[in-house]
Enzyme design. Sequence first.
Site, PDB file in Angstrom:
ATOM      1  N   ALA A 144      28.098 -15.274 -14.242  1.00  0.00           N
ATOM      2  CA  ALA A 144      26.831 -14.783 -13.493  1.00  0.00           C
ATOM      3  C   ALA A 144      25.591 -14.845 -14.214  1.00  0.00           C
ATOM      4  O   ALA A 144      24.522 -15.377 -13.488  1.00  0.00           O
ATOM      5  CB  ALA A 144      27.087 -13.160 -13.238  1.00  0.00           C
ATOM      6  N   GLU A 145      25.559 -14.714 -15.501  1.00  0.00           N
ATOM      7  CA  GLU A 145      24.573 -15.022 -16.149  1.00  0.00           C
ATOM      8  C   GLU A 145      23.886 -16.308 -16.181  1.00  0.00           C
ATOM      9  O   GLU A 145      22.653 -16.588 -16.058  1.00  0.00           O
ATOM     10  CB  GLU A 145      24.660 -14.469 -17.505  1.00  0.00           C
ATOM     11  CG  GLU A 145      23.255 -14.411 -18.439  1.00  0.00           C
ATOM     12  CD  GLU A 145      23.610 -13.815 -19.905  1.00  0.00           C
ATOM     13  OE1 GLU A 145      22.922 -13.890 -20.650  1.00  0.00           O
ATOM     14  OE2 GLU A 145      24.765 -13.613 -20.131  1.00  0.00           O
TER      15      GLU A 145
END
Length: 572
Positions: A144-145
């Site tokens: 996600a990052e």
Amino acid sequence: MVRKYGIFIDAGSSGSRLLIYSWDYDTDSSLSDKVKKLPLIETGIGDGGKWSLKVQPGISSFANNPKHVGKKHLKELLDFAAHAIPKDVHKETPVFLSATAGMRLLGVDAQNKILSHACRYIKKNYDFDIPNCSNSIRVIDGKAEGMYGWLATNYLLKTLEEKDTSTVGFLDMGGASVQIAFELPPSQLKNYKDSISTVHIGLQNGQQLEYPLFVTTWLGFGANEAYRRYLGLLIESENGKVGNTLSDPCSLRGRTYDIDGIEFAGTGDLKQCLKLTYNLLNKDKPCSMDPCNFDGISIPPVDFANTEFVGVSEFWYTTNDVFDMGGSYHFPNFYKKVDEYCGTEWETMLSRLYNKELTPSTDENKLEKLCFKASWALNVLHEGFDVPKSNTSSNDAKDGLSVIPAYHSPFTSLEKIERTEVSWTLGQVLLYASNQQLLAKPEYANYYMDPYGKLIASPSKHWMRLFPNKLFFILSFIFCLFFLFSLVLFGYDPKRRQRFKKFLLRLQRRKAPYIMSANGSYEDIADFSDDLEMSSPSKWHGPPIRTTSSHVLADRLSFTASRERTPRSPFP
């Protein structure tokens, strides 16, 4: 047109940073006159004032005392936000706290306690919008990052709105982890179909853009965690014991320090430092497919003649602080500067620091680890990601790429693009804001958004699919109450029982056909439950109940890693 605000907290391994973003939200439901554009996201509230604040240390440091995470950590950040954002919109301003690699290193119980106390503190002391703790206050995985960082970078470079424009790849090295994200070319989609994460972002005219990304992460390979592993390697390789002095080639000559009774002495040898840090890549660990890059993870081959990458965080700090070489990367020049630095006497560098000959952001702590961090960045770039050491591309083109104007290298370290800081939080707010407006339109009344931003039509009876067990429980509870009430009211008196039977018959003729018909039978509810899977705490299943409120996307900003499993906290 109304102004919307969002509060995003990047809870990293070394500290937490709050960032305020704002954008215009069109309340007009018509899409016909909208241009093919993404929402214009601005930092702050649009007045040019301060929009971010950082506190240290990271929230993972509250593992032994989680109840203090609010007052001793979050209060300063949220007081700043409460003062900056107009008070009359606090209740509709969402807060997202996304903890990264530092929290991933903790156990699940420790994570949950910290996040639970954090959410309760915010809800109790502020009017900001947190509709769902487990989606708004959470640990995000490395994928996600990386995806958010890729979105932020390409949004600022304006490479997203036109599909005929090449996007750039994204590299991020934090304190605890490393991420890579880049768009796969059509020729590689088939071979890596199981590794693709397709991200969807909404345009103001109602369309969605789709990008097939390869995104992965390496937990424990960030600069600080790699340094910790490096010290362990030194101790192991030289059988370090209390009273021994170990040579540290990644520290400047003349620097000595002590860790747990073990003495270290810097020797300032870049070649030896590169050799030792190379071992930290775990290149010998097998991969499931070729090519095998490092730590058992395979990255699709990158044509650096046609793909450019940008690096942020430690890639920027390491190349720019002291060396003043941030921007377009040139391996020979950077290597030469690092070699000169590592061979410098420690006292000489301290003298330069105290005489203010170095950049204002440089301090003694940065100088202590700079030789190691530069060596680690070199190995990750060239031995891990296979970034070429020559600026000449693979087809002998002299100018390389031109995605970023004036840059002619396959790799560029960045901190800002057009005066806006490159932060993965910008990608998170972009995904939120762009799809929020689409979901509020009548055309998408029966749609929901998955964690990648894709709008999906809700199946029929989706409300039953979402809450089958809860619905069954409620109906059973009502039936039991009704039964007990009938016993108390009518008892065993035959006349009363007869009147009760007549009452039920009248009720069935008038109302029950709508309640006890086939569409509402318990058998139907049980059938729906067969389609459901038991969900792990870290995954979200099933479509939501459609709403036009600003909360709808706040509940959908979850993203599940294929490699890192980050359990989501079971908040009450």
